[in-house]
Design an enzyme around this catalytic site. Sequence first.
Site, PDB file in Angstrom:
ATOM      1  CE  LYS A   1      70.939  58.993   8.774  1.00  0.00           C
ATOM      2  NZ  LYS A   1      71.265  57.789   7.902  1.00  0.00           N
TER       3      LYS A   1
ATOM      4  N   GLY B   1      60.937  56.849   9.318  1.00  0.00           N
ATOM      5  CA  GLY B   1      61.512  55.615   9.665  1.00  0.00           C
ATOM      6  C   GLY B   1      60.781  55.005  10.565  1.00  0.00           C
TER       7      GLY B   1
ATOM      8  CG  ASP C   1      61.007  50.359  18.042  1.00  0.00           C
ATOM      9  OD1 ASP C   1      60.182  50.669  18.987  1.00  0.00           O
ATOM     10  OD2 ASP C   1      61.328  49.144  17.873  1.00  0.00           O
ATOM     11  CB  THR C   2      64.600  54.582  14.354  1.00  0.00           C
ATOM     12  OG1 THR C   2      64.984  53.580  14.179  1.00  0.00           O
ATOM     13  CG2 THR C   2      65.726  55.763  13.991  1.00  0.00           C
ATOM     14  N   GLY C   3      62.434  56.534  15.716  1.00  0.00           N
ATOM     15  CA  GLY C   3      61.743  57.923  16.013  1.00  0.00           C
ATOM     16  C   GLY C   3      61.520  58.193  17.474  1.00  0.00           C
TER      17      GLY C   3
ATOM     18  CD  GLU D   1      55.462  58.683   7.222  1.00  0.00           C
ATOM     19  OE1 GLU D   1      55.135  57.553   7.686  1.00  0.00           O
ATOM     20  OE2 GLU D   1      56.236  58.538   6.182  1.00  0.00           O
TER      21      GLU D   1
ATOM     22  CB  CYS E   1      55.099  53.889   6.604  1.00  0.00           C
ATOM     23  SG  CYS E   1      54.541  54.990   5.653  1.00  0.00           S
TER      24      CYS E   1
ATOM     25  CD  GLU F   1      55.761  49.699   9.857  1.00  0.00           C
ATOM     26  OE1 GLU F   1      55.347  50.206   8.777  1.00  0.00           O
ATOM     27  OE2 GLU F   1      56.552  49.860  10.685  1.00  0.00           O
TER      28      GLU F   1
END
Length: 537
Positions: A228, A281, A284-286, A304, A338, A435
Amino acid sequence: MAARRISSFLTRSLSDRSSSLLSSLGKNSIKNGIVKRFSTAPALEELIVPPVQIAYTQHLIDGKFVDAASGKTFPTNDPRTGEVITHVAEGDAEDINRAVAAARKAFDEGPWPKMTPYERSRILLRFADLVEKHSEELAALESWNNGKLYEQAAESELPLLIRLFHYYAGWADKIHGLTVPADGNHHVQTLHEPIGVAGQIIPWNFPLLMFAWKVGPALACGNTIVLKTAEQTPLTALYVAKLFHEAGLPPGVLNVVSGFGPTAGAALASHMDVDKVAFTGSTDTGKIVLELAAKSNLKPVTLELGGKSPFIVCEDADVDKAVELAHFALFFNQGQCCCAGSRTFVHERVYDEFLEKAKARALKRVVGDPFKKGVEQGPQIDPEQFAKVLRYIKSGIESNATLECGGDRFGTRGYFIQPTVFSNVTDNMLIAKDEIFGPVQSILKFKDLDEVIRRANATRYGLAAGIFTSNIDTANTLTRALRTGTVWVNCFDVFDAAIPFGGYKMSGIGREKGIYSLHNYLQVKAVVTPLQNPAWL
């Protein structure tokens, strides 16, 4: 081809190839040489028309470009202006289902996992050759869709992508198990088998490189893939996926779906027929990806994620060199990296000199159209990221950090932000903890190594760190004390195909690149056979 390192962009000027392309763009080319700093007229008002056609906007499923099952599309935009480049198929759960079914069939019934490793290697090499052939178009498309410098894409990132696939092509026929001695009359061997269908979710800040970091090892190990793209930057992944099929990749082995995280991304992470997920990414999404994977079929996950990397300037530093490297460590890729060196710790003995020179360097930074020669900084990716960075700048001011320069948008359109430097930053400020993912440098003062080690490690992140010193003992002390996955000593952002990358703590799980990345896409099987009257054990 030798590996190209992102760090070489620090000092390298445009190559003949980039210069020729930039100079061939006719009336849209820059006038009167290099853009002057903070000159909005030449930098932003006369934008170059990217020299590339949009050819692929549909999903790639089972070797064919197809519309979304729903028929929906969404716009992908030019960060220089906010204007729509084109509309792309909007994937959701049904598109993920179709892609996973194709990948599953290709793995269970197709030729890819049964192909000899040497033949898989040859396909990867042919793909790398095709990328090299189309590298100018890909660099232009990457810059147009992402806002990164054309020079950076063409002269650093595309060569590194090619090198990565050469590297993984070399690994394809060198993956093997072991013969293991065991107590008793048994022959024991281990097999390293492909894990199956890999779901991969890539970010928007380095679309092509993240495609390579994930697709390369997965294919070398014999897996099939559903990838995706980031909704902000779908165009180059679709382009290179087409090149893979030109190289001879069988249908269904690599499927690419464009769409949004809460729909397509969530469907992929939670899919019961996906055997493994890899995500790059935000932290939080991880967490969401990890939860979805656990609640579905407990599939293994590599992550990552975010970072708040310290860049430590020691008292023995050559200040001029340290300023330039710290500037690069933070502002590279518009600060959208990152591992950006976003906490610049400077020893108190050189702090004042460093601060003045860091401010002067930021004021000289050229912001403008990333297709123009001499520009050092393009726009942020989208209005959400643009607004987020400005909110953090406001937070820094309200927290009584000293705004040395910048602090506002640049120009009147697009998502450009002035290079910003804060001094008198303390560890409890949001600009020192969160970040930001933008061109905001926070400069902090320290007294000794024990203090800076404690403060550098006092973060939920642990992705990378930079050290600038001429003392090998200082470098060794800091290297071992810092809780990060990568430590760069007197350099920064050195990304070679063989160097593993990943984080401690909430910066992720697992490693990408190098031999370690192969472990993410293999299962280990033990095979035990009894021996009758063995001559030896």
